[in-house]
Design an enzyme around this catalytic site. Structure first.
Site, PDB file in Angstrom:
ATOM      1  N   ASP A 141       0.937  -1.073   0.013  1.00 52.35           N
ATOM      2  CA  ASP A 141      -0.005  -0.237   0.017  1.00 52.35           C
ATOM      3  C   ASP A 141       0.721   1.306  -0.123  1.00 52.35           C
ATOM      4  O   ASP A 141       0.451   2.106   0.664  1.00 52.35           O
ATOM      5  CB  ASP A 141      -0.917  -0.220   1.218  1.00 52.35           C
ATOM      6  N   LYS A 144       2.780   2.550  -6.119  1.00 51.49           N
ATOM      7  CA  LYS A 144       2.674   1.767  -7.266  1.00 51.49           C
ATOM      8  C   LYS A 144       3.757   1.310  -7.942  1.00 51.49           C
ATOM      9  O   LYS A 144       3.839   0.078  -8.199  1.00 51.49           O
ATOM     10  CB  LYS A 144       1.543   2.239  -8.310  1.00 51.49           C
ATOM     11  N   ASP A 169      -3.447  -2.883  -2.329  1.00 54.78           N
ATOM     12  CA  ASP A 169      -4.253  -1.871  -2.542  1.00 54.78           C
ATOM     13  C   ASP A 169      -4.021  -1.135  -3.881  1.00 54.78           C
ATOM     14  O   ASP A 169      -2.797  -1.176  -4.306  1.00 54.78           O
ATOM     15  CB  ASP A 169      -4.203  -0.888  -1.097  1.00 54.78           C
ATOM     16  N   ASN A 170      -5.279  -0.454  -4.484  1.00 50.39           N
ATOM     17  CA  ASN A 170      -4.922   0.460  -5.392  1.00 50.39           C
ATOM     18  C   ASN A 170      -4.615  -0.007  -6.755  1.00 50.39           C
ATOM     19  O   ASN A 170      -3.826   0.772  -7.538  1.00 50.39           O
ATOM     20  CB  ASN A 170      -3.855   1.686  -4.955  1.00 50.39           C
ATOM     21  N   GLU A 199     -11.347   4.383  -1.097  1.00 54.51           N
ATOM     22  CA  GLU A 199     -11.745   5.052   0.156  1.00 54.51           C
ATOM     23  C   GLU A 199     -12.677   6.021   0.133  1.00 54.51           C
ATOM     24  O   GLU A 199     -12.216   7.107  -0.494  1.00 54.51           O
ATOM     25  CB  GLU A 199     -10.469   4.960   0.995  1.00 54.51           C
TER      26      GLU A 199
HETATM   27  C1  7JM Z   1      -3.805  10.095  -3.253  1.00 56.07           C
HETATM   28  C2  7JM Z   1      -4.780   9.549  -4.055  1.00 56.07           C
HETATM   29  N1  7JM Z   1      -5.542  10.526  -4.814  1.00 56.07           N
HETATM   30  C3  7JM Z   1      -6.454   9.986  -5.698  1.00 56.07           C
HETATM   31  C4  7JM Z   1      -6.636   8.608  -5.810  1.00 56.07           C
HETATM   32  C5  7JM Z   1      -6.091   7.698  -5.140  1.00 56.07           C
HETATM   33  C6  7JM Z   1      -4.908   8.218  -4.228  1.00 56.07           C
HETATM   34  C7  7JM Z   1      -4.470   7.135  -3.503  1.00 56.07           C
HETATM   35  C8  7JM Z   1      -4.996   6.453  -2.916  1.00 56.07           C
HETATM   36  C9  7JM Z   1      -4.496   5.028  -1.824  1.00 56.07           C
HETATM   37  O1  7JM Z   1      -5.205   4.203  -1.268  1.00 56.07           O
HETATM   38  C10 7JM Z   1      -3.161   5.309  -1.932  1.00 56.07           C
HETATM   39  N2  7JM Z   1      -2.470   4.247  -1.062  1.00 56.07           N
HETATM   40  C11 7JM Z   1      -1.120   4.379  -1.065  1.00 56.07           C
HETATM   41  N3  7JM Z   1      -0.163   4.932  -1.669  1.00 56.07           N
HETATM   42  C12 7JM Z   1      -0.782   5.977  -2.536  1.00 56.07           C
HETATM   43  O2  7JM Z   1      -0.080   6.880  -2.990  1.00 56.07           O
HETATM   44  C13 7JM Z   1      -2.239   6.098  -2.493  1.00 56.07           C
HETATM   45  C14 7JM Z   1      -2.727   6.985  -3.375  1.00 56.07           C
HETATM   46 MG    MG Z   2      -3.859   2.666  -0.568  1.00 50.39          MG
END
Ligand code: 7JM
Ligand code: MG
Length: 214
Positions: A141, A144, A169-170, A199
């Site tokens: 997490d 990426k 995640d993501n 989230e």
């Molecule tokens: C920051 C953000 N903005 C728009 C859409 C998604 C995100 C986002 C969401 C996450 O869950 C993340 N987890 C780990 N690391 C990340 O960089 C990260 C970024």
């Molecule tokens: Mg995340």
């Protein structure tokens, strides 16, 4: 100079949660991030998937890459069996400082070791520093672009063994397309996608669970 988003999140925990009660810490953060100020915690919806995978794996040693404010650290540590350990890695010192306080507020500091620094540098030192044989569970997490190199590093350092579970995640938002290609095309992984939402939003995101086959 003003406070930061992580500092405001910590204040919300101290104001609305009960010391030593992890569930109240999780609820306080989810309430704050849903109604006051969005933040990149795995959140309540994907958090339920994380909980279910964790309960299934019941890891003795777990690794989290990307602590942020410690929300998922608390989610994971609260479900660990007595004597099990979670190591969490955070690159950003300001995030780590807040996470330590949130983890301690939940009363989970004895189950968690927070290590500050770049995951790529720390992973090769895990065996020597923490006497880890291998991780039963890894939650990716962080960033990426580090998902694939850090997964390869875990393999090369013998930190994953047959049956180890990686949960990322993501994989849709912001997206980790190279990681999905890597684990879905590799004969060494059995992968499955859990569809969910980013989230606190209605935007699609999801978690990829990959079992290392050895
Ligand atoms: C920051 C953000 N903005 C728009 C859409 C998604 C995100 C986002 C969401 C996450 O869950 C993340 N987890 C780990 N690391 C990340 O960089 C990260 C970024
Ligand atoms: Mg995340």
């Amino acid at each position: 100079t003003g406070s930061s988003r992580p500092q405001r999140m910590l204040k919300a925990v101290q104001k609305n949660a009960t010391k030593g009660d992890p569930e109240s810490v999780i609820s306080a953060i989810d309430y704050y991030c849903r109604h006051k100020e969005w933040a990149m915690n795995v959140g309540d919806e994907k958090g339920l998937i994380l909980d279910s995978v964790l309960t299934e794996v019941n890891p003795s040693t777990a690794l989290e890459l990307g602590t942020y404010c410690g929300y998922s650290t608390v989610r994971i540590a609260r479900l660990l069996s007595p004597g099990s350990k979670l190591i969490t890695v955070e690159f950003n010192p300001a995030f780590a400082a807040v996470a330590r306080q949130i983890i301690a507020y939940a009363g989970l500091q004895d189950k968690v070791t927070l290590v500050e620094g770049p995951s790529g540098d720390l992973i090769p030192k895990m065996k020597a520093r923490f006497g880890i044989k291998s991780f039963d569970f890894v939650f990716l997490d962080h960033w990426k672009d580090r998902y694939v190199p850090d997964t390869k590093l875990l393999e090369d350092c013998g930190l994953v063994s047959e049956g180890s579970v990686l949960l990322a995640d993501n994989v849709i938002c912001p997206g980790a397309p190279e990681y999905l290609k890597y684990v879905r095309n590799s004969p060494r992984y059995e992968s499955r996608y859990y569809k969910s939402n980013l989230e606190y939003t209605k935007v699609e995101d999801g978690l990829e669970k990959s079992v290392f086959l050895g």
